[in-house]
Design a protein around this motif. Structure first.
Motif, PDB file in Angstrom:
ATOM      1  N   ALA A  38       0.857  -1.181   0.000  1.00 30.12           N
ATOM      2  CA  ALA A  38       0.000   0.000   0.000  1.00 30.12           C
ATOM      3  C   ALA A  38       0.891   1.229   0.000  1.00 30.12           C
ATOM      4  O   ALA A  38       1.793   1.355   0.834  1.00 30.12           O
ATOM      5  N   ASN A  39       0.657   2.131  -0.961  1.00 37.34           N
ATOM      6  CA  ASN A  39       1.452   3.344  -1.102  1.00 37.34           C
ATOM      7  C   ASN A  39       0.581   4.563  -0.815  1.00 37.34           C
ATOM      8  O   ASN A  39      -0.439   4.771  -1.484  1.00 37.34           O
ATOM      9  N   LEU A  40       0.968   5.349   0.183  1.00 41.66           N
ATOM     10  CA  LEU A  40       0.309   6.633   0.431  1.00 41.66           C
ATOM     11  C   LEU A  40       1.098   7.680  -0.350  1.00 41.66           C
ATOM     12  O   LEU A  40       2.283   7.896  -0.082  1.00 41.66           O
ATOM     13  N   MET A  41       0.440   8.326  -1.314  1.00 38.53           N
ATOM     14  CA  MET A  41       1.140   9.166  -2.281  1.00 38.53           C
ATOM     15  C   MET A  41       0.645  10.613  -2.223  1.00 38.53           C
ATOM     16  O   MET A  41      -0.513  10.877  -1.893  1.00 38.53           O
ATOM     17  N   TYR A  42       1.542  11.513  -2.579  1.00 35.51           N
ATOM     18  CA  TYR A  42       1.137  12.896  -2.839  1.00 35.51           C
ATOM     19  C   TYR A  42       1.813  13.345  -4.129  1.00 35.51           C
ATOM     20  O   TYR A  42       3.039  13.232  -4.284  1.00 35.51           O
ATOM     21  N   ASP A  54      -3.535  14.088  -2.969  1.00 35.86           N
ATOM     22  CA  ASP A  54      -3.168  12.865  -2.271  1.00 35.86           C
ATOM     23  C   ASP A  54      -3.930  11.692  -2.871  1.00 35.86           C
ATOM     24  O   ASP A  54      -4.992  11.872  -3.468  1.00 35.86           O
ATOM     25  N   TYR A  55      -3.387  10.491  -2.702  1.00 32.18           N
ATOM     26  CA  TYR A  55      -4.116   9.282  -3.075  1.00 32.18           C
ATOM     27  C   TYR A  55      -3.483   8.057  -2.433  1.00 32.18           C
ATOM     28  O   TYR A  55      -2.309   8.076  -2.037  1.00 32.18           O
ATOM     29  N   LEU A  56      -4.285   7.032  -2.303  1.00 37.58           N
ATOM     30  CA  LEU A  56      -3.829   5.742  -1.788  1.00 37.58           C
ATOM     31  C   LEU A  56      -3.775   4.756  -2.938  1.00 37.58           C
ATOM     32  O   LEU A  56      -4.738   4.635  -3.708  1.00 37.58           O
ATOM     33  N   GLU A  57      -2.652   4.073  -3.050  1.00 40.80           N
ATOM     34  CA  GLU A  57      -2.466   3.120  -4.140  1.00 40.80           C
ATOM     35  C   GLU A  57      -2.218   1.725  -3.567  1.00 40.80           C
ATOM     36  O   GLU A  57      -1.280   1.522  -2.789  1.00 40.80           O
ATOM     37  N   LEU A  58      -3.059   0.774  -3.956  1.00 35.24           N
ATOM     38  CA  LEU A  58      -2.841  -0.629  -3.610  1.00 35.24           C
ATOM     39  C   LEU A  58      -2.188  -1.281  -4.826  1.00 35.24           C
ATOM     40  O   LEU A  58      -2.797  -1.383  -5.890  1.00 35.24           O
ATOM     41  N   GLU A  59      -0.948  -1.717  -4.664  1.00 34.46           N
ATOM     42  CA  GLU A  59      -0.125  -2.211  -5.768  1.00 34.46           C
ATOM     43  C   GLU A  59       0.202  -3.683  -5.534  1.00 34.46           C
ATOM     44  O   GLU A  59       0.479  -4.088  -4.406  1.00 34.46           O
ATOM     45  N   PHE A  60       0.193  -4.483  -6.576  1.00 36.45           N
ATOM     46  CA  PHE A  60       0.400  -5.921  -6.414  1.00 36.45           C
ATOM     47  C   PHE A  60       1.015  -6.508  -7.681  1.00 36.45           C
ATOM     48  O   PHE A  60       0.974  -5.918  -8.763  1.00 36.45           O
TER      49      PHE A  60
END
Length: 263
Positions: A38-42, A54-60
């Protein structure tokens, strides 16, 4: 377990030993692995539109038999702020990029020179209101290059699902290169990707140009459970949208700050 996940991520993105894929023994699952984070991004001045948000990215990603897969789901404006640049826009964006190994499919070693493995590669991009809705398919590969190690290199034909038409091509590559290791096992990595669209038929289109793309260059610190990073993204008519035209500013630079938790 965490070190196994990190090792699998490195293998997928380019720092594994220079070994060609060999499935002649019939074991298609010997390279299986999976990872998720999980990446918390700005983002600052993201193009097109010079949006900061801002956004939250679920990466797999991972490997399951002949299927090599990667994807992420972004959720924007987490606090649902009316002042956010993403207020009133689609809340989510998803990218899915599965590849099917031809080496694994035919249980043989198709490597040649620096090309370690061949794939049928695809990408599907869609956002919450389907204003972005496209699919690309083509030929993929894993290639050994000097210094970076193994990179993914894919060439696609582009299909606009909304317009129901094939139009243009895309070449994409990605890399992950550890550049410095600390005594505690954590490390600094140079990681990123390049997506370039070309051959777009813009004859009767005021919105698009015939080519364009973006390159992400990230410097990240990684540990077993966490990562922190900064990324500089360079754009040139990104998504083949004309800079200064109907899409606004589509060429320039943006900045990204990321904090990651690895599952």
């Amino acid at each position: 377990m965490k070190k196994t996940i990190i090792a699998a991520s490195l293998f997928a993105l380019g720092s594994a030993p220079a070994l060609a894929a060999d499935y002649s023994d019939g074991d298609r699952s010997k390279n299986d692995y999976k990872w998720m984070q999980a990446n918390l991004m700005y983002a600052v001045d993201e193009l097109p539109g010079e949006s900061s948000h801002d956004y939250l990215e679920l990466e797999f990603g991972g490997r399951a038999g002949v299927l090599d897969y990667y994807g992420y789901v972004d959720v924007f404006n987490l606090t649902n702020s009316d002042s956010s640049d993403k207020a009133g826009e689609a809340k989510m964006f998803a990218k899915l990029a599965p590849r099917i190994s031809l080496d694994g499919l035919f249980s043989t070693d198709l490597s040649v020179g620096p090309i370690q493995e061949w794939y049928v590669a695809s990408v599907y991009n869609v956002n919450g209101d389907s204003s972005v809705n496209n699919f690309s398919i083509g030929l993929g590969s894993d290639v050994m290059v000097p210094w970076l190690g193994k990179i993914g290199l894919n060439l696609y034909s582009y299909y606009d699902v909304n317009a129901k038409e094939w139009n243009g091509y895309q070449i994409s590559t990605n890399w992950f290169k550890p550049v410095y290791f600390f005594g505690n096992g954590s490390f600094i990595a140079y990681q990123g990707y390049l997506d370039y669209q070309f051959g777009y038929d813009d004859s009767f289109d005021a919105l698009h140009s015939s080519s364009g793309g973006a390159m992400f260059n990230g410097i990240y610190w990684h540990s077993d459970n966490f990562a922190l990073g900064y990324g500089l993204k360079a754009y040139n008519d990104v998504y083949a949208l004309k800079d200064g035209g109907l899409a606004g500013k589509t060429s320039g630079f943006s900045h990204y700050i990321a904090a990651t938790y690895k599952f």
